[in-house]
Each structure stands twice: as structure tokens, then as C-alpha cells.
Design a protein around this motif. Structure first.
Motif, PDB file in Angstrom:
ATOM      1  N   GLU A  60      -3.418  -8.336  -3.751  1.00  0.00           N
ATOM      2  CA  GLU A  60      -2.230  -7.691  -3.215  1.00  0.00           C
ATOM      3  C   GLU A  60      -2.603  -6.421  -2.465  1.00  0.00           C
ATOM      4  OE1 GLU A  60       0.931  -7.097  -5.941  1.00  0.00           O
ATOM      5  OE2 GLU A  60       0.595  -9.015  -6.928  1.00  0.00           O
ATOM      6  N   ASN A  61      -1.855  -6.140  -1.414  1.00  0.00           N
ATOM      7  CA  ASN A  61      -2.081  -4.950  -0.619  1.00  0.00           C
ATOM      8  C   ASN A  61      -1.466  -3.752  -1.340  1.00  0.00           C
ATOM      9  OD1 ASN A  61      -2.460  -3.074   1.369  1.00  0.00           O
ATOM     10  ND2 ASN A  61      -1.136  -4.049   2.878  1.00  0.00           N
ATOM     11  N   PRO A  62      -2.273  -2.752  -1.736  1.00  0.00           N
ATOM     12  CA  PRO A  62      -1.714  -1.599  -2.432  1.00  0.00           C
ATOM     13  C   PRO A  62      -1.047  -0.594  -1.491  1.00  0.00           C
ATOM     14  CG  PRO A  62      -4.067  -1.339  -2.227  1.00  0.00           C
ATOM     15  CD  PRO A  62      -3.719  -2.704  -1.678  1.00  0.00           C
ATOM     16  N   LEU A  63      -1.258  -0.753  -0.200  1.00  0.00           N
ATOM     17  CA  LEU A  63      -0.681   0.173   0.770  1.00  0.00           C
ATOM     18  C   LEU A  63       0.673  -0.324   1.236  1.00  0.00           C
ATOM     19  CD1 LEU A  63      -3.874   0.758   2.916  1.00  0.00           C
ATOM     20  CD2 LEU A  63      -3.004   2.188   1.095  1.00  0.00           C
ATOM     21  N   ARG A  64       1.423   0.563   1.850  1.00  0.00           N
ATOM     22  CA  ARG A  64       2.716   0.154   2.373  1.00  0.00           C
ATOM     23  C   ARG A  64       2.613  -0.357   3.804  1.00  0.00           C
ATOM     24  NH1 ARG A  64       5.755   5.891   3.521  1.00  0.00           N
ATOM     25  NH2 ARG A  64       4.143   6.703   4.883  1.00  0.00           N
TER      26      ARG A  64
END
Length: 116
Positions: free
Chosen positions: A32-36
Motif C-alpha cells: 500500500e502507498n503510505p503517501l497521499r
């Protein structure tokens, strides 16, 4: 000795890949991408925006400091030259930071228009 080092590097790389999946329960095989931000251009834009927000107060403080140098120079040519150089460097730095942000906005807007 080289084989031992190579085995250690391979073991560390495998441990770095497997351990987070075990610890965080990523059994689906996806990360999963932890950034927005979902794209690189959005990330760069956000990074430059953060730099601008951090740099603007610092730039204004250095402009005030350059003004203080002008006031305390009292007609001394060397001190006025130092104050003028300080002010010039602050303006050049501000233009570089704001120019990079404006250029990133321009390129990002152009790319978004080309995509749609």
C-alpha cells in the motif's frame, strides 16, 4: 570472505523484503502507498510546496536581516557592500525556490492537460 559478505547481503535483502510482509501482514502480495500522492508529479509538487512553505518565513527573516545590515552600516562602504551582497543572495535564493515551484506547477498543469 567475499562469499560470506555476498551471503550476508543476500540474507539482508531477503530479510528486508520478507520481514515487513510478515510483521505488517501483507499476505495479499500488494504494497500500500503510505503517501497521499498517487503519482510522481503529485509527489514532487507536494514536496516543492512544502519547501516553499518552509522557506518563505526564512526568506523574510533574511530580508529583515539584510535591512538591519543596511541600517547598521552607517555609511561605511564595506558594510554597505556586505549588506547589498546579503540582500542579493536572499533575492536570488527566493527566486530559485519560487521559480522551481512555479516551473513544477507549469509542467504539472501541462501534463494534466495533455492527459485529458
Amino acid at each position: 570472505m567475499r562469499k560470506l559478505f555476498a551471503h550476508g547481503v543476500v540474507a539482508a535483502a531477503l530479510l528486508g523484503v520478507i520481514l515487513p510482509q510478515v510483521l505488517f501482514g501483507a499476505s495479499t502480495g500488494s504494497i500500500e502507498n503510505p503517501l497521499r500522492y498517487s503519482t510522481i508529479s503529485q509527489f514532487i509538487n507536494g514536496l516543492l510546496e512544502a519547501v516553499v512553505y518552509i522557506a518563505l518565513p526564512i526568506i523574510s527573516l533574511f530580508i529583515v536581516y539584510a535591512g538591519f545590515l543596511f541600517v547598521t552600516a552607517r555609511g561605511d562602504a564595506a558594510q554597505i557592500s556586505k549588506a547589498r551582497n546579503n540582500f542579493l543572495y536572499v533575492v536570488i535564493g527566493a527566486l530559485l525556490i519560487l521559480g522551481a515551484w512555479a516551473l513544477a506547477e507549469l509542467i504539472g498543469g501541462t501534463i494534466e492537460q495533455l492527459r485529458s
